[in-house]
Scaffold this motif. Sequence first.
Motif, PDB file in Angstrom:
ATOM      1  N   THR A  40       0.809  -1.216   0.000  1.00  0.00           N
ATOM      2  CA  THR A  40       0.000   0.000   0.000  1.00  0.00           C
ATOM      3  C   THR A  40       0.845   1.270   0.000  1.00  0.00           C
ATOM      4  O   THR A  40       0.464   2.272  -0.610  1.00  0.00           O
ATOM      5  N   THR A  41       1.995   1.253   0.651  1.00  0.00           N
ATOM      6  CA  THR A  41       2.826   2.461   0.730  1.00  0.00           C
ATOM      7  C   THR A  41       3.192   2.979  -0.651  1.00  0.00           C
ATOM      8  O   THR A  41       3.146   4.187  -0.917  1.00  0.00           O
ATOM      9  N   TYR A  42       3.520   2.101  -1.567  1.00  0.00           N
ATOM     10  CA  TYR A  42       3.838   2.488  -2.946  1.00  0.00           C
ATOM     11  C   TYR A  42       2.671   3.252  -3.565  1.00  0.00           C
ATOM     12  O   TYR A  42       2.861   4.287  -4.209  1.00  0.00           O
ATOM     13  N   TRP A  43       1.454   2.744  -3.364  1.00  0.00           N
ATOM     14  CA  TRP A  43       0.271   3.373  -3.951  1.00  0.00           C
ATOM     15  C   TRP A  43      -0.090   4.672  -3.254  1.00  0.00           C
ATOM     16  O   TRP A  43      -0.587   5.606  -3.886  1.00  0.00           O
ATOM     17  N   GLU A  44       0.189   4.770  -1.974  1.00  0.00           N
ATOM     18  CA  GLU A  44      -0.011   6.048  -1.270  1.00  0.00           C
ATOM     19  C   GLU A  44       0.887   7.114  -1.881  1.00  0.00           C
ATOM     20  O   GLU A  44       0.458   8.256  -2.103  1.00  0.00           O
ATOM     21  N   GLN A  45       2.135   6.749  -2.164  1.00  0.00           N
ATOM     22  CA  GLN A  45       3.076   7.692  -2.774  1.00  0.00           C
ATOM     23  C   GLN A  45       2.626   8.073  -4.175  1.00  0.00           C
ATOM     24  O   GLN A  45       2.706   9.245  -4.561  1.00  0.00           O
ATOM     25  N   ARG A  46       2.145   7.127  -4.950  1.00  0.00           N
ATOM     26  CA  ARG A  46       1.664   7.430  -6.313  1.00  0.00           C
ATOM     27  C   ARG A  46       0.455   8.349  -6.274  1.00  0.00           C
ATOM     28  O   ARG A  46       0.376   9.305  -7.046  1.00  0.00           O
TER      29      ARG A  46
END
Length: 165
Positions: A40-46
């Motif tokens: 999820t962290t990757y998608w939060e950054q995106r």
Amino acid sequence: MPAPVSVRPAVAADLPAVAAVYDHQVLSGVATFDLEPQGTTYWEQRLAALGPGDHLLVAEEGEAVLGYAASSPYRPRPAYARTREVSVHLDPAAQGRGVGTTLYAHLLDLLRADGIRTVLAVVALPNPASRALHRRSGFEPVGVLREVGFKHDRWIDTELWQRRL
């Protein structure tokens, strides 16, 4: 009777489902060349980094996220500003139901409104379903790159698809 499929911009609450769809492809498919789940962290950054011409859309049925469509810069140099790379990823249960076509229709409308001129998609080969989706969505194949990815103990070709808006 299932609820109709709707498409909307992703919000933070959608990101665990988006990550699950993506990470499934990371672990079992070749639609992405990531080798480790991104979480999820990757998608939060995106989501936080979306700028003009960048979108993250989800398709949902009821409250279930069926998949997503995304656009991002093709390359970082300024002359590429009106070109975007796009992708659609679906939960396996949503495949073959027209969800990808619906997501692309919404995404391409937004990109047209943003003043984007060209969209590009990369399809790992072989993938007849993805090729059919891109063809239905108005893309044309423009070239094959041989053995550019190595995943699941094999070399993978990719095919570049283009649509001018």
